[in-house]
Design a protein around this motif. Sequence first.
Motif, PDB file in Angstrom:
ATOM      1  N   SER A 138     -47.420 -26.579  29.616  1.00  0.00           N
ATOM      2  CA  SER A 138     -47.720 -25.242  29.092  1.00  0.00           C
ATOM      3  C   SER A 138     -46.740 -24.891  27.985  1.00  0.00           C
ATOM      4  CB  SER A 138     -47.641 -24.186  30.205  1.00  0.00           C
ATOM      5  OG  SER A 138     -46.310 -24.027  30.648  1.00  0.00           O
ATOM      6  N   GLU A 139     -47.199 -24.046  27.086  1.00  0.00           N
ATOM      7  CA  GLU A 139     -46.343 -23.542  26.009  1.00  0.00           C
ATOM      8  C   GLU A 139     -46.784 -22.131  25.654  1.00  0.00           C
ATOM      9  OE1 GLU A 139     -44.368 -25.092  21.854  1.00  0.00           O
ATOM     10  OE2 GLU A 139     -46.467 -25.589  22.241  1.00  0.00           O
ATOM     11  N   GLN A 140     -45.817 -21.249  25.553  1.00  0.00           N
ATOM     12  CA  GLN A 140     -46.093 -19.849  25.243  1.00  0.00           C
ATOM     13  C   GLN A 140     -45.160 -19.386  24.125  1.00  0.00           C
ATOM     14  OE1 GLN A 140     -46.497 -15.553  27.561  1.00  0.00           O
ATOM     15  NE2 GLN A 140     -45.354 -17.213  28.506  1.00  0.00           N
ATOM     16  N   PRO A 141     -45.706 -18.898  23.013  1.00  0.00           N
ATOM     17  CA  PRO A 141     -44.832 -18.372  21.955  1.00  0.00           C
ATOM     18  C   PRO A 141     -43.976 -17.226  22.482  1.00  0.00           C
ATOM     19  CG  PRO A 141     -47.076 -18.663  21.147  1.00  0.00           C
ATOM     20  CD  PRO A 141     -47.128 -18.859  22.629  1.00  0.00           C
ATOM     21  N   ALA A 142     -42.721 -17.235  22.100  1.00  0.00           N
ATOM     22  CA  ALA A 142     -41.836 -16.168  22.556  1.00  0.00           C
ATOM     23  C   ALA A 142     -42.263 -14.810  22.017  1.00  0.00           C
ATOM     24  CB  ALA A 142     -40.397 -16.473  22.124  1.00  0.00           C
ATOM     25  N   SER A 143     -42.997 -14.814  20.905  1.00  0.00           N
ATOM     26  CA  SER A 143     -43.459 -13.547  20.333  1.00  0.00           C
ATOM     27  C   SER A 143     -44.473 -12.858  21.227  1.00  0.00           C
ATOM     28  CB  SER A 143     -44.063 -13.792  18.947  1.00  0.00           C
ATOM     29  OG  SER A 143     -45.140 -14.706  19.022  1.00  0.00           O
ATOM     30  N   TRP A 144     -45.055 -13.587  22.193  1.00  0.00           N
ATOM     31  CA  TRP A 144     -45.997 -12.966  23.124  1.00  0.00           C
ATOM     32  C   TRP A 144     -45.285 -12.221  24.249  1.00  0.00           C
ATOM     33  CZ3 TRP A 144     -50.350 -17.136  24.137  1.00  0.00           C
ATOM     34  CH2 TRP A 144     -50.935 -17.485  22.908  1.00  0.00           C
ATOM     35  N   ALA A 196     -47.490  -3.176   2.961  1.00  0.00           N
ATOM     36  CA  ALA A 196     -47.465  -4.641   3.011  1.00  0.00           C
ATOM     37  C   ALA A 196     -46.134  -5.200   3.506  1.00  0.00           C
ATOM     38  CB  ALA A 196     -47.818  -5.214   1.639  1.00  0.00           C
ATOM     39  N   PRO A 197     -44.982  -4.717   3.043  1.00  0.00           N
ATOM     40  CA  PRO A 197     -43.722  -5.247   3.591  1.00  0.00           C
ATOM     41  C   PRO A 197     -43.585  -5.019   5.096  1.00  0.00           C
ATOM     42  CG  PRO A 197     -43.329  -4.079   1.536  1.00  0.00           C
ATOM     43  CD  PRO A 197     -44.738  -3.796   1.905  1.00  0.00           C
ATOM     44  N   LEU A 198     -44.052  -3.869   5.586  1.00  0.00           N
ATOM     45  CA  LEU A 198     -43.985  -3.639   7.031  1.00  0.00           C
ATOM     46  C   LEU A 198     -44.895  -4.604   7.771  1.00  0.00           C
ATOM     47  CD1 LEU A 198     -42.664  -0.948   6.016  1.00  0.00           C
ATOM     48  CD2 LEU A 198     -43.794   0.168   7.945  1.00  0.00           C
ATOM     49  N   LEU A 199     -46.028  -4.894   7.192  1.00  0.00           N
ATOM     50  CA  LEU A 199     -46.987  -5.769   7.852  1.00  0.00           C
ATOM     51  C   LEU A 199     -46.563  -7.230   7.799  1.00  0.00           C
ATOM     52  CD1 LEU A 199     -49.761  -5.947   9.249  1.00  0.00           C
ATOM     53  CD2 LEU A 199     -50.794  -6.137   6.984  1.00  0.00           C
ATOM     54  N   LEU A 200     -45.849  -7.638   6.745  1.00  0.00           N
ATOM     55  CA  LEU A 200     -45.605  -9.059   6.533  1.00  0.00           C
ATOM     56  C   LEU A 200     -44.138  -9.462   6.506  1.00  0.00           C
ATOM     57  CD1 LEU A 200     -48.231  -9.593   3.688  1.00  0.00           C
ATOM     58  CD2 LEU A 200     -48.527 -10.038   6.116  1.00  0.00           C
ATOM     59  N   LEU A 201     -43.223  -8.561   6.153  1.00  0.00           N
ATOM     60  CA  LEU A 201     -41.856  -9.001   5.866  1.00  0.00           C
ATOM     61  C   LEU A 201     -40.786  -8.305   6.698  1.00  0.00           C
ATOM     62  CD1 LEU A 201     -42.108  -9.138   1.954  1.00  0.00           C
ATOM     63  CD2 LEU A 201     -42.293 -11.046   3.561  1.00  0.00           C
ATOM     64  N   THR A 261     -41.226  -6.483  20.358  1.00  0.00           N
ATOM     65  CA  THR A 261     -41.902  -5.194  20.437  1.00  0.00           C
ATOM     66  C   THR A 261     -41.695  -4.392  19.164  1.00  0.00           C
ATOM     67  OG1 THR A 261     -41.628  -5.154  22.846  1.00  0.00           O
ATOM     68  CG2 THR A 261     -42.089  -3.067  21.757  1.00  0.00           C
ATOM     69  N   ALA A 262     -40.447  -4.400  18.652  1.00  0.00           N
ATOM     70  CA  ALA A 262     -40.175  -3.710  17.387  1.00  0.00           C
ATOM     71  C   ALA A 262     -40.950  -4.351  16.237  1.00  0.00           C
ATOM     72  CB  ALA A 262     -38.675  -3.742  17.097  1.00  0.00           C
ATOM     73  N   GLN A 263     -41.053  -5.672  16.236  1.00  0.00           N
ATOM     74  CA  GLN A 263     -41.817  -6.354  15.196  1.00  0.00           C
ATOM     75  C   GLN A 263     -43.291  -5.969  15.254  1.00  0.00           C
ATOM     76  OE1 GLN A 263     -41.191 -10.622  14.698  1.00  0.00           O
ATOM     77  NE2 GLN A 263     -43.406 -10.919  14.577  1.00  0.00           N
ATOM     78  N   ARG A 264     -43.855  -5.955  16.457  1.00  0.00           N
ATOM     79  CA  ARG A 264     -45.264  -5.591  16.584  1.00  0.00           C
ATOM     80  C   ARG A 264     -45.503  -4.140  16.180  1.00  0.00           C
ATOM     81  NH1 ARG A 264     -44.925  -9.214  21.138  1.00  0.00           N
ATOM     82  NH2 ARG A 264     -44.279  -7.515  22.513  1.00  0.00           N
ATOM     83  N   HIS A 265     -44.589  -3.246  16.535  1.00  0.00           N
ATOM     84  CA  HIS A 265     -44.737  -1.848  16.145  1.00  0.00           C
ATOM     85  C   HIS A 265     -44.637  -1.689  14.631  1.00  0.00           C
ATOM     86  CE1 HIS A 265     -43.509  -0.194  20.382  1.00  0.00           C
ATOM     87  NE2 HIS A 265     -44.706  -0.770  20.359  1.00  0.00           N
ATOM     88  N   THR A 266     -43.730  -2.442  14.009  1.00  0.00           N
ATOM     89  CA  THR A 266     -43.621  -2.389  12.550  1.00  0.00           C
ATOM     90  C   THR A 266     -44.894  -2.892  11.890  1.00  0.00           C
ATOM     91  OG1 THR A 266     -41.231  -2.765  12.740  1.00  0.00           O
ATOM     92  CG2 THR A 266     -42.234  -3.128  10.592  1.00  0.00           C
ATOM     93  N   MET A 267     -45.428  -3.986  12.390  1.00  0.00           N
ATOM     94  CA  MET A 267     -46.681  -4.512  11.854  1.00  0.00           C
ATOM     95  C   MET A 267     -47.825  -3.520  12.080  1.00  0.00           C
ATOM     96  SD  MET A 267     -46.314  -8.479  13.096  1.00  0.00           S
ATOM     97  CE  MET A 267     -47.902  -8.951  12.417  1.00  0.00           C
ATOM     98  N   LEU A 268     -47.807  -2.844  13.219  1.00  0.00           N
ATOM     99  CA  LEU A 268     -48.843  -1.848  13.490  1.00  0.00           C
ATOM    100  C   LEU A 268     -48.771  -0.701  12.486  1.00  0.00           C
ATOM    101  CD1 LEU A 268     -51.087  -0.667  15.249  1.00  0.00           C
ATOM    102  CD2 LEU A 268     -49.309   0.315  16.721  1.00  0.00           C
ATOM    103  N   ALA A 269     -47.549  -0.233  12.186  1.00  0.00           N
ATOM    104  CA  ALA A 269     -47.404   0.842  11.196  1.00  0.00           C
ATOM    105  C   ALA A 269     -47.918   0.388   9.834  1.00  0.00           C
ATOM    106  CB  ALA A 269     -45.940   1.267  11.100  1.00  0.00           C
ATOM    107  N   GLY A 270     -47.587  -0.840   9.433  1.00  0.00           N
ATOM    108  CA  GLY A 270     -48.091  -1.351   8.159  1.00  0.00           C
ATOM    109  C   GLY A 270     -49.596  -1.486   8.158  1.00  0.00           C
ATOM    110  N   LEU A 271     -50.159  -1.947   9.272  1.00  0.00           N
ATOM    111  CA  LEU A 271     -51.610  -2.099   9.360  1.00  0.00           C
ATOM    112  C   LEU A 271     -52.309  -0.751   9.287  1.00  0.00           C
ATOM    113  CD1 LEU A 271     -54.007  -3.988   9.804  1.00  0.00           C
ATOM    114  CD2 LEU A 271     -53.663  -3.736  12.268  1.00  0.00           C
ATOM    115  N   LEU A 272     -51.734   0.261   9.938  1.00  0.00           N
ATOM    116  CA  LEU A 272     -52.319   1.597   9.858  1.00  0.00           C
ATOM    117  C   LEU A 272     -52.269   2.137   8.435  1.00  0.00           C
ATOM    118  CD1 LEU A 272     -50.908   3.248  13.122  1.00  0.00           C
ATOM    119  CD2 LEU A 272     -53.226   2.427  12.710  1.00  0.00           C
TER     120      LEU A 272
END
Length: 754
Positions: free
Chosen positions: A658-664, A413-418, A671-682
């Motif tokens: 137009s507006e695009q979130p920087a997280s996209w 959960a911390p990897l996925l959310l925090l 990228t590190a945030q998405r990978h961390t969330m991916l590890a938590g989700l797995l």
Amino acid sequence: MPLSAPRGARRRKLRRRADMPLLGGARPPIAALLALLLLVAGATALVLGDHDRSAVDKAVLSSQQRVAEDGALALRASLDESVTDLQRAAALFAGPEAVPADTVLDKLGKVYNKWRGLAVIDPGSGALLAARGETIPLADSLANGTSKQDKTGKQDGKDGGAPAPRLVKLPSGDTRMLVTAALRGGDKPRLLVASGTLNVPGISTGENRSLLVVDSAGTVLAKDGPSIARTAWAKRAAKTAAAASGKIPEPGGHPGASGNLMGGTDKHRTAVGYAAAGRAPGESSPAGGLGLSVVTSVKVTEDAKAVRTQAFGLVAAAVLLLLAVLVTWILIRTVQRPLIHLYLESRRLGRGELDRPVRSFRGREPARVGAALESLRGQLLGGRPTRTGRARGGIGTRTTVIVCGVVLLAWAAPLLLLLNRAGSGVTVPKQLVEDQRRRTDTAADRVRKALNEGWADVASVAQIVGAGGGKEDGKDTGKENAGAESATKAVLQTTLREHPRYRSVYVLDAGGKVLTRAGAAPRHPAGRKPYADSVAQLNTSGKEPAVAAYAAVPGGKGRTVVGEYDPQFLISMVTRPGLGQVWLVDDKHRVLAADRQHGFRAFSKLPGGHLDDLATKARKDTNGTSLLHRTSGGSSLAAAAAFTGGGAVRDLGWQVVSEQPASWLELPEYTAQRHTMLAGLLGVTAAVACLGWLHIIVVRPLRTLADQAEALAGGDRKTVLFPQHHDEAGAVVRNLELIRQQLRTAERPTAGRN
């Protein structure tokens, strides 16, 4: 003799193992949980590695590729529109009698100003019948495409023998695109030829950006911006695009080859994006066969910082390994082993081996079953049914599984959310902010040109209606007026069928009354006079916007041809991948269209005051404006561009925002945030799936087994026990059924003597 006892014990042990179920039960979910957790730990250590400057380069490169794709689509759409406009205009002059060549060119010149030269030629002799504008190379107009005439004087081949569009080079060195269309009318065939300038797409360039249009050989046909190794990049990009031209594009992707390149030294890097103005398989596009590509290059001036996450990934993986071993050990000790021992004890009692008491068990459900088995052993020895063996203490199996799940979720959960969040302080390269503005400006230019082209189509229809429409001086007969109205309706229906941008096309009189129409019901305000020659917005509220092109009929005494745009056409114009949320707004910042992915509510306000301020500022800047909007929740790239360049839409005051979130973006922090969330989700997925499996297959049947064993120990001899699964719990149920049958058989003689 000394060896016989150990050999017999080994045989008995082998027979017991052979009787044990190998599939199902507690062992598969526990083993799967351990294997999945080990895989998640390995993936965590691998994906959470350090991200160096190449990640930032990747984000900039992806942006340049999107810019090139926008330019290629705009270029192809512009060239295709030129081809179809000429062909449709030529078709409107079709009739039983040939329209004079000079009349054809005069009418086209009043409507379209995109062509540098116009000519009507005789395809048989090559004679020039009429010409306007710059000189057109007649030899190139007739080469490689003119079909042979048959005996009737007609031409075979597609479009009556009109050659396909081609690129030609003038003696001055300029490149022109020649478009031809067959003029049908009379007995003698003629060709209408137009030459157009091959311009770079409407993408704003600056000091660092170069924009090129190249052919399949890498020859630069058009250029804009400073020279950044033009020839080398052009040939390399064209070669790469040609090599990938045979690949089938992904669904929703660019209809043609596209990609990016990075070159230069560490201090002087250049990001290049390229895209072919091609067509997808099965798609009709005259310009898609010209072999053109758009190449954009920009100097990368910012030096990215590396993001260090490898140590974090290794620590997280090590913690998960420890938790995986701990949880597996707990489940084996509290679930798997008690089930196996219960099976062995129940099997022993079922075989009549009653010489030793049933062992004691830890855990609520195993203890209950063990106490019931001990009571049943006493009953098999002649005792009476009793409930004194009921055991309620200890931790339940369900509680154990829940605790194991909580332990694993405490890691995931911390990897996925925090943990490892990028936050709003991420450094976004200025180039990405500029690219957001350029792409938004390109989208605005694309919508503006499409609306202007639509008006030009309506104006060409007005020319035909004026030439063949009915007269209103009272001298014509009703039959002539009916014939003229029928001809006008046929022209409107043809226009609606060949122009998917319209929902309806109709003719108004001077007072705003509908005379003839084709398509959906007109939405022109009743009783209002037609607008002057322009594109007008007809409403400011309602379920969908109403936008129409008005073109007065020459000599029509106030009659006006109107073409209402389909709202889906506007939506398609602002839908571009990789640009985020895109809105088309009017002069009051009310939403008229938005990209398909996010949808919109007609005439709603922009979602944010910063977008309103940006749109207000963009009215004063011809090249549009952009900003990096930061909030506590994150950052976003926003841009706005107003319609510029005049034409029929000059008075609308519309903009594209137009507006695009920087997280996209493909930045290393995100990228590190998405990978961390991916590890938590797995981790969450592995824990929930395997522990849920264990609960369904083992925990619930074990609780039911405890109730059945206690009921049997309490004297219930009538309930037949059926195993639900071929696993440990099912094997215990089978043994309990054997014990029930033995007790029932033993009680019958006693009941008979009583």
